[in-house]
Design a protein around this motif. Structure first.
Motif, PDB file in Angstrom:
ATOM      1  N   ARG A   1       0.843  -1.211   0.000  1.00  0.00           N
ATOM      2  CA  ARG A   1       0.000   0.000   0.000  1.00  0.00           C
ATOM      3  C   ARG A   1       0.873   1.254   0.000  1.00  0.00           C
ATOM      4  O   ARG A   1       0.587   2.222  -0.725  1.00  0.00           O
ATOM      5  N   SER A   2       1.935   1.243   0.760  1.00  0.00           N
ATOM      6  CA  SER A   2       2.830   2.409   0.805  1.00  0.00           C
ATOM      7  C   SER A   2       3.508   2.632  -0.540  1.00  0.00           C
ATOM      8  O   SER A   2       3.692   3.784  -0.972  1.00  0.00           O
TER       9      SER A   2
ATOM     10  N   THR B   1       0.969   4.149  -2.853  1.00  0.00           N
ATOM     11  CA  THR B   1       0.740   5.537  -2.456  1.00  0.00           C
ATOM     12  C   THR B   1       1.871   6.438  -2.939  1.00  0.00           C
ATOM     13  O   THR B   1       1.641   7.563  -3.404  1.00  0.00           O
ATOM     14  N   GLU B   2       3.094   5.941  -2.880  1.00  0.00           N
ATOM     15  CA  GLU B   2       4.237   6.733  -3.330  1.00  0.00           C
ATOM     16  C   GLU B   2       4.221   6.919  -4.844  1.00  0.00           C
ATOM     17  O   GLU B   2       4.568   7.992  -5.349  1.00  0.00           O
TER      18      GLU B   2
ATOM     19  N   ARG C   1       1.831   9.647  -5.453  1.00  0.00           N
ATOM     20  CA  ARG C   1       2.407  10.948  -5.087  1.00  0.00           C
ATOM     21  C   ARG C   1       3.380  11.433  -6.140  1.00  0.00           C
ATOM     22  O   ARG C   1       3.389  12.621  -6.506  1.00  0.00           O
TER      23      ARG C   1
ATOM     24  N   ARG D   1      -3.272  11.230 -10.239  1.00  0.00           N
ATOM     25  CA  ARG D   1      -4.259  11.917  -9.404  1.00  0.00           C
ATOM     26  C   ARG D   1      -4.883  13.090 -10.176  1.00  0.00           C
ATOM     27  O   ARG D   1      -5.057  14.191  -9.675  1.00  0.00           O
TER      28      ARG D   1
ATOM     29  N   TYR E   1      -2.728  11.584  -2.130  1.00  0.00           N
ATOM     30  CA  TYR E   1      -3.633  10.951  -1.177  1.00  0.00           C
ATOM     31  C   TYR E   1      -3.148   9.541  -0.894  1.00  0.00           C
ATOM     32  O   TYR E   1      -2.366   8.970  -1.664  1.00  0.00           O
ATOM     33  N   ARG E   2      -3.612   8.980   0.208  1.00  0.00           N
ATOM     34  CA  ARG E   2      -3.248   7.608   0.570  1.00  0.00           C
ATOM     35  C   ARG E   2      -4.103   6.643  -0.242  1.00  0.00           C
ATOM     36  O   ARG E   2      -5.331   6.743  -0.276  1.00  0.00           O
ATOM     37  N   VAL E   3      -3.457   5.719  -0.902  1.00  0.00           N
ATOM     38  CA  VAL E   3      -4.154   4.759  -1.752  1.00  0.00           C
ATOM     39  C   VAL E   3      -5.001   3.804  -0.908  1.00  0.00           C
ATOM     40  O   VAL E   3      -4.551   3.300   0.128  1.00  0.00           O
TER      41      VAL E   3
END
Length: 447
Positions: free
Chosen positions: A39-40, A43-44, A47, A53, A71-73
């Motif tokens: 997940r991180s 998310t990166e 970003r 996005r 935003y956080r995925v």
């Protein structure tokens, strides 16, 4: 928007609700998965790349894109381990997911879902809209995801430098280039090479063509075995041409037999990434080029290869002009339900791809999962894994070539497409055995 995005936006407005321009892939992950690290990593990626996005809408001066903050995925996890048949349930979940519409006016336009079929087996489903996707970008995504996941599992920071170029910046630069002399010179090339080209390629169909397209399709996969694929590579080396050139020439012979025409256009996608700072950029850059097939005079296959090479090199040198600009300049006749010049495509997915590796996991990626749609009458996509690995340590250009035959179900039956895929393989065998054979002597064979 970029020119490719604007063309797709027009198609979406013309045929609302079509899913032909949504992309799906699956990642089969076997081993110990760290879901937090995954997940991180996702998310990166979001970003780092503004295009992931971004939303799209009509503006006062035409369609435009809006970039939103990071935003956080959301990575939903469906645990199917307790089901009687987890794998069947996962396949059903994937079929349902790829049949949903992606609203391009709302985030996210790229989304992921994790299906657990056993404690050590997961399927990561990747869905994104083509407004933010092309094949080259997907390979970049795979490399970044592997690098980020590896770092986060090991408790390290991201090893990736910040992107040199964001997609919105590229779109602005592309628009500025279109106003210059380079674009005018390239457009002049296309108007010369496609002057008087037949506007449509009428293949023999199983069902009558209707004036309104539904974009309903399927995308079966066939494999050219390694032995034959290596013979095609050997022929390309002897003739000093690319593998794409030989395979496209054989495909043109198939279309000639299928249609009875000796002058027609076949579309193909080109990366459009002629500047180095676009290599690592995510987003839709791919452009369509019309490659004019010339089988007049019953050439030997070796002569046809030479003709295809000349046409292909010319297209690559003039690939930056958007296909829509070429069509507008040529002003071909229009018919309801038809796409001018390029209704049949031959694509070659040989963009660089490093091995997909994540610590503690065996990873198998299946790109282009079918969602019951088709963009064109016929779109054959060649995936030569060996060519994707060019430049890597221990690389050898050998191995099978996968072919995805995406077709319009309102025109062709599955049986017809399977026969044509088999006939194409027979043609490859025939021309590698004797490239001096004339096109007329390459018998169609029994279906």
């Amino acid at each position: 928007m970029s020119c490719s995005q604007e063309r797709l936006w027009f198609l979406l407005k013309l045929s609302p609700g079509i899913r032909a321009y949504q992309f799906q892939a699956t990642f089969e992950l076997t081993g110990r998965l760290d879901t937090d690290a995954l997940r991180s990593a996702l998310t990166e990626v979001v970003r780092r790349h503004e295009v992931y996005r971004t939303t799209f809408a009509d503006g006062p001066d035409g369609p435009e894109q809006t970039v939103h903050p990071p935003y956080r995925v959301d990575l939903p996890l469906d645990d199917l381990c307790g089901a009687p048949d987890p794998d069947a349930l996962a396949r059903e979940a994937i079929r349902a997911a790829v049949a949903t519409d992606i609203d391009v006016g709302r985030l996210p336009l790229v989304r992921w879902r994790l299906l657990r079929t056993a404690p050590d087996r997961h399927v990561l489903l990747h869905l994104e809209h083509h407004l933010i996707h092309d094949g080259w970008a997907f390979n970049v995504l795979l490399e970044e995801l592997c690098a980020l996941y590896t770092a986060y599992v090991e408790g390290k920071p991201s090893p990736l430098p910040e992107p040199e170029l964001q997609f919105a910046e590229f779109a602005v630069r592309q628009r500025a280039w279109l106003d210059g002399s380079g674009a005018r010179e390239q457009l002049a090339y296309w108007t010369r090479s496609l002057r008087d080209a037949p506007p449509f390629l009428d293949l023999r169909t199983d069902h009558p063509r209707t004036p309104v397209r539904r974009f309903a399709g399927d995308a079966p996969r066939f494999t050219v075995a390694a032995a034959l694929a290596d013979q095609v590579r050997a022929l390309a080396r002897r003739e000093r041409v690319s593998l794409f050139t030989v395979m496209l020439a054989a495909f043109q012979v198939l279309l000639h037999q299928w249609s009875g025409r000796d002058d027609f256009c076949v579309g193909s996608g080109v990366s459009g990434r002629s500047r180095p700072d676009t290599d690592r950029m995510l987003g839709m850059v791919v452009n369509t080029v019309a490659l004019r097939a010339d089988l007049r005079g019953d050439p030997a296959f070796r002569e046809l290869i030479t003709r295809v090479r000349t046409t292909t090199l010319g297209a690559l040198e003039h690939q930056d002009v958007p296909f829509d600009r070429v069509v507008a300049a040529l002003r071909p006749p229009r018919k309801p339900g038809r796409q001018p010049l390029c209704e049949v495509l031959f694509a070659f997915h040989d963009a660089p791809l490093r091995p997909v590796r994540m610590p503690g996991l065996d990873v198998e990626v299946t790109p282009g999962v079918a969602n019951g749609s088709a963009k064109f009458d016929l779109n054959v996509i060649a995936i030569p894994r060996a060519e994707q690995a060019v430049g890597q340590r221990g690389h050898r250009e050998t191995g099978a070539i996968e072919l995805v035959w995406e077709y319009d179900r309102d025109l062709f039956t599955a049986a017809t497409v399977a026969r044509m895929a088999e006939r194409y393989e027979r043609l490859l065998a025939a021309v590698t055995a004797d490239p001096g054979t004339r096109v007329s002597a390459l018998a169609e064979g029994k279906d």
